[in-house]
Design an enzyme around this catalytic site. Structure first.
Site, PDB file in Angstrom:
ATOM      1  N   THR A  73       0.804  -1.224   0.000  1.00  0.00           N
ATOM      2  CA  THR A  73       0.000   0.000   0.000  1.00  0.00           C
ATOM      3  C   THR A  73       0.838   1.275   0.000  1.00  0.00           C
ATOM      4  O   THR A  73       0.606   2.182  -0.790  1.00  0.00           O
ATOM      5  CB  THR A  73      -0.940  -0.010   1.211  1.00  0.00           C
ATOM      6  OG1 THR A  73      -1.812  -1.137   1.103  1.00  0.00           O
ATOM      7  CG2 THR A  73      -1.759   1.265   1.288  1.00  0.00           C
ATOM      8  N   LYS A 155      -6.971   5.053   4.813  1.00  0.00           N
ATOM      9  CA  LYS A 155      -5.738   4.698   5.519  1.00  0.00           C
ATOM     10  C   LYS A 155      -4.870   5.943   5.635  1.00  0.00           C
ATOM     11  O   LYS A 155      -4.774   6.732   4.680  1.00  0.00           O
ATOM     12  CB  LYS A 155      -4.971   3.612   4.768  1.00  0.00           C
ATOM     13  CG  LYS A 155      -5.719   2.300   4.624  1.00  0.00           C
ATOM     14  CD  LYS A 155      -4.891   1.282   3.855  1.00  0.00           C
ATOM     15  CE  LYS A 155      -5.643  -0.034   3.677  1.00  0.00           C
ATOM     16  NZ  LYS A 155      -4.850  -1.028   2.916  1.00  0.00           N
ATOM     17  N   HIS A 289      -8.487  -8.712   1.431  1.00  0.00           N
ATOM     18  CA  HIS A 289      -7.721  -9.387   2.483  1.00  0.00           C
ATOM     19  C   HIS A 289      -8.601 -10.318   3.323  1.00  0.00           C
ATOM     20  O   HIS A 289      -8.183 -11.411   3.707  1.00  0.00           O
ATOM     21  CB  HIS A 289      -7.083  -8.360   3.416  1.00  0.00           C
ATOM     22  CG  HIS A 289      -5.841  -7.732   2.879  1.00  0.00           C
ATOM     23  ND1 HIS A 289      -4.744  -8.460   2.478  1.00  0.00           N
ATOM     24  CD2 HIS A 289      -5.510  -6.425   2.697  1.00  0.00           C
ATOM     25  CE1 HIS A 289      -3.798  -7.645   2.066  1.00  0.00           C
ATOM     26  NE2 HIS A 289      -4.235  -6.396   2.186  1.00  0.00           N
ATOM     27  N   ASP A 330      -3.088   1.330  -5.931  1.00  0.00           N
ATOM     28  CA  ASP A 330      -1.758   1.284  -5.327  1.00  0.00           C
ATOM     29  C   ASP A 330      -1.060  -0.047  -5.590  1.00  0.00           C
ATOM     30  O   ASP A 330       0.159  -0.149  -5.480  1.00  0.00           O
ATOM     31  CB  ASP A 330      -1.852   1.529  -3.825  1.00  0.00           C
ATOM     32  CG  ASP A 330      -2.810   0.565  -3.129  1.00  0.00           C
ATOM     33  OD1 ASP A 330      -3.698  -0.011  -3.793  1.00  0.00           O
ATOM     34  OD2 ASP A 330      -2.681   0.401  -1.894  1.00  0.00           O
TER      35      ASP A 330
END
Length: 538
Positions: A73, A155, A289, A330
């Site tokens: 990331t 994030k 994930h 990303d």
């Protein structure tokens, strides 16, 4: 639960008269969708009807590349608005080892300030100080100090790495239930309203989403051991479960809604200088994930994201501002090996836990008659040798460690720091790069390891999926490197270029649209967005 949520709908505001389009756009909107691989984009592009559909009418680069090896990331976000690969940005991973860090914890989180007393890599103060290069927003402010830069993401590392060192507003999700910023920053009214709305929403249980027909076809429970299955979820959520909120379409809706609200509240694009709105949509990564990329959950996420993007563009349209958009990712992502094996790829596997640097280091120490642990790192990527190991013994440790890694059937290659440093920075198309060239694009002296381990294709570096995440990314391979890059602006003539380009090409391309000189040396090049003989780069 419907695909439509109340947060973005609340931003339906009074329409402003349409502004005449001028040569440079007044607002640039940059959207990074975490873990939106080129494969995932290709799988769903025929089903998009709203936001993605608009972007598909512009300049489409379906084979964009996060060209480096460290497909994580933080490195990926650091390339998007700097024009620079991780070798230049210094962001070589989400975390790296720094034996000189002024604290007991020698792991460094990419978006932290290690000098803060009492900090650790998991309990840190968010900072931009590890990013070595300026961003597009800083280029804009250097040319026109009145330009405004707003960065919002799910994030902290996404907001920081794209926003850079000079931002007017920077907000990220705190993991608990609110958007936060640097200490001492007052929350604009829009942020306060959004946080209140999210708190109320999380406090309410959410029923399962309806499954469209195409998602029904993907809904199948896959066993991952320990009585746990994934693949047939519909995002039902218990009241108060902020973690489940984060790994759902609701999360991206809130991120894009906050960005749209700040753009409206701050009147971005309506001043004398061009402004920059940066949005990091993180839910796709959390979904990938948690449950993988090929079940009903990701299907619902993709369709919902398409809708939320459409709502964002509707708000921007109402402003009458001439805006340009770019959307990318990303990094890519890899589905869980249990489902990959069911889908005609029997070689997919989980990593052997004995490949962990701790286990390898223990064997090295025993073989060489040493005490202590000579290695730090994981099962792939950067591996560091303890600086207390010096002289001939250090060379023996490295040789023995590399021998053990290279002999393992799940390891494709191991490259030393000297080998990587001797490799020129790649200049050829990213799809042609060798593995060591990919490693070179991720290497930054002082932060990268003593050697780098590349696992074989389709090896997932999560040994036990019952203890947390089930799928991930981070490899040298193209399923993690390839991402879409989509440009759109009202009135442009669209085209599609299937050949490889890089995410480092985005910043110089946007600079050219803004008629802004690139003030520093970069790795990317301007992409000509004119479909005809004219050149948008000139």
């Amino acid at each position: 639960m419907k695909l439509v949520g109340p947060l973005m709908a609340a931003l339906t505001l009074l329409a402003a008269p349409a502004a005449a389009q001028t040569a440079p756009p007044k607002l640039v909107v940059v959207i990074a969708v975490d873990q939106l691989s080129a494969d995932l984009f290709a799988e769903y592009r025929g089903a998009f009807r709203e936001g993605f559909a608009r972007l598909l009418s512009g300049a489409v680069f379906p084979s964009g590349y996060q060209s480096h090896a460290a497909t994580e990331t933080c490195p990926g976000h650091s390339t998007i608005l700097t024009g620079a690969r991780p070798s230049r940005t210094g962001i070589v991973a989400n975390d790296w080892t720094d034996f000189s860090a002024p604290r007991e914890d020698k792991t460094v989180y990419c978006a932290e300030d290690t000098s803060v007393p009492g900090s650790t890599s998991s309990n840190y103060t968010v900072s931009d100080k590890n990013l070595k290069v300026p961003t597009l927003g800083e280029w804009m402010k250097g040319a026109s100090p009145g330009s405004r830069v707003v960065s919002v993401a799910g994030k902290d590392r996404a907001a920081v790495m794209m926003g850079g060192h000079k931002v007017d507003e920077l907000w990220w999700w705190d993991g608990k239930g609110a958007f936060v910023s640097y200490a001492g920053r007052a929350a604009p009214p829009m942020v306060a309203r959004m946080n209140a709305g999210i708190a109320a929403r999380i406090a309410e249980a959410q029923p399962a989403m309806d499954l469209p027909a195409m998602c029904q076809a993907r809904s199948r429970a896959v066993s991952i051991g320990g009585g746990k299955t994934v693949g047939d979820g519909r995002f039902a959520r218990a009241a108060g479960d902020a973690r489940a909120y984060r790994a759902s379409p609701e999360f991206d809706e809130s991120i894009l809604a906050l960005g749209a609200g700040l753009a409206t509240e701050m009147m971005l694009g309506r001043g004398p200088h061009a402004d920059l709105l940066i949005l990091g949509a993180s839910a796709t990564d959390y979904v990938g994930h948690s449950v993988g990329t090929e079940g009903s959950e990701m299907c619902l996420q993709m369709l919902a994201l398409d809708h939320s993007l459409g709502q964002l563009f509707a708000v921007l349209d109402k402003s009458g501002v001439d805006y340009a958009v770019v959307l990318t990712a990303d990094h890519g992502g890899h589905d869980l090996p249990e489902r990959i094996r069911d889908h005609a790829q029997p070689g997919a596997a989980r990593v052997d836990p004995q490949l962990n640097a701790g286990a390898i280091g223990k064997g090295v120490a025993a073989a060489l008659g040493m005490s202590g642990q000579p290695l730090r790192g994981g099962s792939f990527g950067d591996v560091y040798i303890d600086p207390a190991v010096t002289g001939p013994q250090r060379a023996r440790v490295q040789a023995e460690a590399i021998r053990r890694y290279a002999a393992h059937p799940q390891v494709e290659a191991v490259f030393t720091r000297a080998q990587i440093e001797a490799t020129p920075s790649p200049e050829s198309p990213p799809e042609t790069w060798s593995l060591i060239q990919r490693a070179r694009a991720s290497f930054s002296a002082g932060r990268s390891g003593d050697f780098v381990v590349a696992l074989k294709p389709r090896v997932t570096p999560i040994p036990d999926p019952t203890k947390g995440y089930v799928a991930t990314h981070g490899s040298f391979w193209d399923y993690d490197r390839r991402v879409p890059i989509l440009f759109w602006r009202k009135g442009m003539t669209g085209f599609e270029q299937p050949l490889g380009v890089e995410t480092v090409d985005i910043a110089p391309t946007l600079a050219a649209l803004l008629r802004l000189p690139v003030p520093v040396e970069i790795d990317g090049r301007c992409l000509d967005l004119d479909a005809g003989p004219a050149d948008s780069c000139k």
